[in-house]
Scaffold this motif. Structure first.
Motif, PDB file in Angstrom:
ATOM      1  N   GLU A  20      40.968  45.401  38.878  1.00 47.07           N
ATOM      2  CA  GLU A  20      39.637  45.233  39.486  1.00 47.07           C
ATOM      3  C   GLU A  20      38.558  45.192  38.413  1.00 47.07           C
ATOM      4  OE1 GLU A  20      38.398  46.961  43.273  1.00 47.07           O
ATOM      5  OE2 GLU A  20      40.257  48.147  43.208  1.00 47.07           O
ATOM      6  N   ARG A  21      38.672  46.053  37.417  1.00 46.01           N
ATOM      7  CA  ARG A  21      37.687  46.038  36.327  1.00 46.01           C
ATOM      8  C   ARG A  21      37.755  44.717  35.557  1.00 46.01           C
ATOM      9  NH1 ARG A  21      39.752  51.309  35.652  1.00 46.01           N
ATOM     10  NH2 ARG A  21      40.974  50.661  33.830  1.00 46.01           N
ATOM     11  N   GLY A  24      35.971  41.942  37.250  1.00 45.95           N
ATOM     12  CA  GLY A  24      34.525  41.976  37.037  1.00 45.95           C
ATOM     13  C   GLY A  24      34.111  41.327  35.730  1.00 45.95           C
ATOM     14  N   PRO A  27      34.972  36.664  36.184  1.00 45.38           N
ATOM     15  CA  PRO A  27      34.799  36.262  37.585  1.00 45.38           C
ATOM     16  C   PRO A  27      35.524  34.963  37.946  1.00 45.38           C
ATOM     17  CG  PRO A  27      32.748  36.011  36.335  1.00 45.38           C
ATOM     18  CD  PRO A  27      33.685  36.793  35.473  1.00 45.38           C
ATOM     19  N   ALA A  30      38.813  35.999  39.203  1.00 40.67           N
ATOM     20  CA  ALA A  30      38.786  37.153  40.105  1.00 40.67           C
ATOM     21  C   ALA A  30      39.802  37.027  41.236  1.00 40.67           C
ATOM     22  CB  ALA A  30      37.379  37.335  40.681  1.00 40.67           C
ATOM     23  N   SER A  60      33.801  36.867  50.204  1.00 41.10           N
ATOM     24  CA  SER A  60      33.057  36.553  48.992  1.00 41.10           C
ATOM     25  C   SER A  60      32.266  35.263  49.171  1.00 41.10           C
ATOM     26  CB  SER A  60      34.016  36.407  47.811  1.00 41.10           C
ATOM     27  OG  SER A  60      33.355  35.865  46.696  1.00 41.10           O
TER      28      SER A  60
END
Length: 338
Positions: A20-21, A24, A27, A30, A60
């Motif tokens: 998840e990090r 970020g 992107p 992602a 999203s």
């Protein structure tokens, strides 16, 4: 997680948080990274958290590359922790949408199969195969699980073999036939006192393990790197040393097609094309501590993009646009036999 880290030593919750990090920070990747994170959460037994990640992707503002794949994974996960009605509704929607990617078909069909919905699973496998294999004499590597899953379910249902079952048998490379592996009357003999029976079952298990290992060893395509016109112009202007590698855009495109055909002729399955961008390539070079002008970095960049789920299968499906971005059909563009 390092590739050589034993699975039993993986902290799936921590790995999901790391992914998840990373999502970020990157992107553009992602979608692939968060799907991996959700898979780790499922393995950790935290299925509600995995559903939250699937919902995060689906809600999203970014356009997803494969929204039906995300929906299929969400449906499979929901059913596993008691949300059967919602899972069924999503599965019905996916079948109606008729995706051109085999993965959503396989996921929802296997979900139905795992909950003893064998007739529905067979119908789903068959719908997917009918859509994706109608105009091809040699099924692409990515469609093999559709045929193998369909064969397995039909054996459990006890229906006679048809042409696609025979094709699945042909594609199956294990020394133990699909009929034997998928036999619903198969005797599990690991506790038997009969040495011959025990040896036969060990042979079947080894064959199954070999098949799984083969599939896992090719989780993403062997990919060739493609630069669109503007990106290649910017790349060569910034790093003139790459002009020798890319003398012109036309030559670059011809080299891609020739390389893929050569790989295909040599028997290499699961081929694809990844499209590069200069900012992404520069970021990759920085992460590797190498100059973007280093030509040895180019295949590494292509492999990394493929591992992140950025590859498009080659050759394109019949009637699809050419991979080069010309706007013409592949058969009338780079698919023309020279």
């Amino acid at each position: 997680m390092r590739p050589d880290t034993p699975a039993e030593n993986v902290d799936h919750t921590a790995e999901a948080a790391r992914l998840e990090r990373t999502a970020g920070l990157y992107p553009e990747d992602a979608e692939a990274l968060l799907l991996q994170a959700a898979a780790h959460l499922e393995l950790a037994g935290d299925r509600p958290a995995a559903s939250t990640l699937y919902d995060r992707l689906l809600n999203s503002h970014e356009t997803l590359e494969n929204p039906l794949l995300v929906r299929a994974l969400k449906a499979s996960n929901l059913w596993e922790y008691g949300h059967e009605a919602e899972a069924r509704a999503i599965i019905d929607g996916i079948r109606t949408a008729a995706p051109r990617d085999p993965a959503p078909w396989v996921i929802v069909a296997e979900s139905l199969e795992s909950h003893d919905e064998l007739e529905a699973a067979q119908e789903t496998f068959t719908e997917g195969a009918g859509l994706l294999l109608a105009d091809t004499s040699e099924p692409p590597y990515a469609t093999h699980p559709l045929l193998f899953g369909r064969h397995r379910v039909r054996r459990m249902l006890g229906v006679p073999h048809d042409e696609w079952d025979a094709l699945a048998d042909t594609l199956h490379s294990s020394p133990v036939s699909l009929d034997e592996l998928h036999d619903p009357k198969r005797v599990w003999s690991l506790g038997s006192d009969n040495p011959a029976e025990l040896a036969a079952e060990i042979s079947r298990l080894r064959a199954e393990l070999g098949t799984y290992r083969e599939a896992l060893s090719r989780p993403f395509p062997v990919a060739v790197l493609h630069w669109p016109t503007g990106e290649l112009t910017e790349l060569v202007a910034a790093y003139p040393a790459l002009a020798q590698e890319y003398p012109s855009h036309e030559t670059h495109l011809a080299t891609i097609e020739a390389s893929l055909r050569e790989l295909s002729a040599s028997g290499t399955p699961n081929l694809g094309i990844v499209t590069g961008t200069v900012p992404s390539y520069e970021a990759f070079a920085a992460s590797e501590g190498t100059s973007p002008a280093d030509t040895d970095l180019l295949p590494q960049y292509a492999t990394t993009l493929a591992a992140r789920g950025r590859a498009e299968a080659w050759p394109p499906e019949r009637g699809a646009l050419c991979w080069c971005g010309s706007g013409r059909g592949y058969e009338g563009c780079h698919g023309v036999e020279s």
